[in-house]
Design a protein around this motif. Structure first.
Motif, PDB file in Angstrom:
ATOM      1  N   ALA A  88      -0.412   9.399  -5.602  1.00 55.01           N
ATOM      2  CA  ALA A  88      -1.402  10.354  -6.105  1.00 55.01           C
ATOM      3  C   ALA A  88      -2.711   9.687  -6.525  1.00 55.01           C
ATOM      4  CB  ALA A  88      -0.822  11.133  -7.283  1.00 55.01           C
ATOM      5  N   GLU A  89      -2.711   8.357  -6.616  1.00 48.73           N
ATOM      6  CA  GLU A  89      -3.897   7.617  -7.064  1.00 48.73           C
ATOM      7  C   GLU A  89      -4.683   7.002  -5.911  1.00 48.73           C
ATOM      8  OE1 GLU A  89      -1.272   6.109 -10.932  1.00 48.73           O
ATOM      9  OE2 GLU A  89      -1.690   4.765  -9.258  1.00 48.73           O
ATOM     10  N   THR A  90      -4.131   7.025  -4.724  1.00 47.00           N
ATOM     11  CA  THR A  90      -4.732   6.321  -3.595  1.00 47.00           C
ATOM     12  C   THR A  90      -5.910   7.085  -2.991  1.00 47.00           C
ATOM     13  OG1 THR A  90      -3.287   7.375  -1.971  1.00 47.00           O
ATOM     14  CG2 THR A  90      -2.478   5.356  -3.022  1.00 47.00           C
ATOM     15  N   ARG A  91      -6.638   6.396  -2.131  1.00 48.67           N
ATOM     16  CA  ARG A  91      -7.723   7.061  -1.395  1.00 48.67           C
ATOM     17  C   ARG A  91      -7.169   8.146  -0.476  1.00 48.67           C
ATOM     18  NH1 ARG A  91     -10.086   1.444  -1.015  1.00 48.67           N
ATOM     19  NH2 ARG A  91     -11.947   1.466  -2.346  1.00 48.67           N
ATOM     20  N   SER A  92      -5.950   7.963   0.014  1.00 45.22           N
ATOM     21  CA  SER A  92      -5.330   8.990   0.865  1.00 45.22           C
ATOM     22  C   SER A  92      -5.219  10.327   0.155  1.00 45.22           C
ATOM     23  CB  SER A  92      -3.930   8.542   1.299  1.00 45.22           C
ATOM     24  OG  SER A  92      -3.979   7.463   2.205  1.00 45.22           O
ATOM     25  N   ALA A  93      -5.044  10.296  -1.174  1.00 44.83           N
ATOM     26  CA  ALA A  93      -4.926  11.537  -1.949  1.00 44.83           C
ATOM     27  C   ALA A  93      -6.253  12.276  -2.028  1.00 44.83           C
ATOM     28  CB  ALA A  93      -4.419  11.233  -3.357  1.00 44.83           C
ATOM     29  N   GLY A 115       0.816  -1.206   0.000  1.00 46.19           N
ATOM     30  CA  GLY A 115       0.000   0.000   0.000  1.00 46.19           C
ATOM     31  C   GLY A 115       0.846   1.250   0.000  1.00 46.19           C
ATOM     32  N   ALA A 116       0.469   2.229  -0.844  1.00 45.72           N
ATOM     33  CA  ALA A 116       1.230   3.472  -0.980  1.00 45.72           C
ATOM     34  C   ALA A 116       0.413   4.691  -0.580  1.00 45.72           C
ATOM     35  CB  ALA A 116       1.737   3.627  -2.418  1.00 45.72           C
ATOM     36  N   GLY A 117      -0.615   4.468   0.261  1.00 51.43           N
ATOM     37  CA  GLY A 117      -1.304   5.603   0.858  1.00 51.43           C
ATOM     38  C   GLY A 117      -0.450   6.181   1.967  1.00 51.43           C
TER      39      GLY A 117
END
Length: 379
Positions: free
Chosen positions: A138-143, A110-112
């Protein structure tokens, strides 16, 4: 106030002197309402609308190690609406768990923000770390997060959290807050403090009681937040409505995530794009210690049937550098971040979005939020 953020409220020298009067040869200052540039709550300024599913667990975040044969999986997921806020504190605990077995190579899934901070903490210990993720930062939900200091937001249910959870949460919050402060003033302003206003009125009526009793722990770290105060009529830019103001911590998510990724890579980390259809695919990785930072994706992969999605939608307006502040009015937040003015409708109570897995954009919801916010400037 529901969220946190930052503005520039300083007017011109002429405006400041206009609030002074001469008494007996001395200048005395009279309260004057700051000249706030209005935010453009107009659909013509709407850049995009995004939806994020917050990974909520009634018992709170899962931070523990689990053995699968010769593999150790350290779980670090389920932070509800507090992922950015608690990230560094949870990363510190996950790193301690991962390093306890003596391994020198680690996989982070995971990269968030949870994956990035955990991987960065690990690589800073001298470990060899690879992030495997289907979506890059930049594509994760964190973004798609609101980007404010909200360490107790949807963190657990009052009757679901285990004994000792509050103390553990407080440790995460304090460690994370200190780490966020070290980001203030850096290039790109990954973390800032914004003046924020909570303005009365705008509500359509009494809110119905929520069906779920969420755990609220902010009182345990109230010393970390600058104090709020009620504005006097002469200094209230939203008069005749009552308003309170204070300084809030806001995360400029785009620059913050980019900085974390760059730091990770500069310190020797690797990032590989890879999807994992099931647990078997994760356990097939060459690393013997795997840190699971999959967020809501952990529900299916790791069989966490108790995890609940909490839907949140944000409308992104064109950035307004001349109007750097935040306002909460009528159940809607607006935060003038550097990467855009983000607006979010919170619904009638905390049940809003609970259990809703729909990530399809609802433009009507955002247009309604804009309509409500336009009323904050009307006398």
């Amino acid at each position: 106030m529901k969220v946190e953020r930052r503005t520039v409220l300083v007017g011109s020298a002429a405006a400041l002197l206009a609030g002074c009067t001469r008494t007996g040869g001395a200048l005395t200052s009279a309260p004057t309402a700051p000249r706030l540039a209005p935010l453009h709550f107009d659909a013509a300024h709407l850049m995009k609308i995004t939806v994020c599913l917050r990974p909520f667990r009634p018992a709170g975040p899962r931070l523990e190690a689990e053995r699968f044969g010769e593999k150790t999986v350290v779980h670090n997921y389920g932070h509800g609406g507090s992922g950015w806020s608690l990230s560094w504190g949870c990363a510190a605990e996950a790193t301690t768990l991962a390093r306890s077995g003596g391994a020198g190579e680690f996989a982070v899934i995971g990269a968030g923000v949870i994956g990035l901070t955990t991987a960065l903490r690990l690589v800073e210990t001298g470990a060899k770390v690879t992030i495997y993720a289907e979506e890059f930062p930049a594509e994760t939900r964190s973004a798609r997060a609101t980007g404010v200091w909200s360490p107790s937001s949807r963190i657990a249910l009052a009757d679901g959290a285990p004994d000792g959870f509050a103390e553990r949460w407080e440790s995460w919050a304090r460690i994370a807050h200190a780490a966020h402060l070290r980001m203030v003033g850096l290039p790109g302003d990954p973390v800032e403090f914004l003046p924020e206003y909570e303005v009365s009125g705008g509500e359509s009526g009494a809110s119905p009681p929520a069906a779920h009793d969420f755990l609220h722990l902010n009182r345990r770290v109230r010393d970390l937040r600058p104090p709020w105060r009620r504005l006097e009529p002469g200094e209230n830019p939203f008069a005749p409505r009552d308003a309170a103001t204070g300084q809030g911590m806001v995360f400029n998510v785009a620059s913050y995530a980019d900085r974390l990724a760059q730091l990770f890579m500069l310190r020797g980390g690797r990032m590989i794009r890879r999807a994992f259809p099931d647990r078997t695919a994760v356990l097939a990785l060459p690393e013997t210690v795997i840190v699971n930072c999959m967020g809501y994706g952990a529900k299916d992969i790791w069989g966490d049937s108790g995890m609940v999605p909490v839907r949140g939608q944000i409308g992104w307006l064109i950035p307004q550098p001349e109007a750097r502040y935040a306002v909460y009015y009528g159940g809607v937040n607006a935060i003038s971040r550097r990467d855009g003015v983000v607006i979010q409708y919170y619904g009638p109570n905390e049940d809003f979005g609970y259990g809703d897995p729909d990530e399809i954009v609802d433009r009507v919801e955002t247009e309604r939020a804009l309509e409500i916010l336009r009323g904050v400037y009307l006398s």
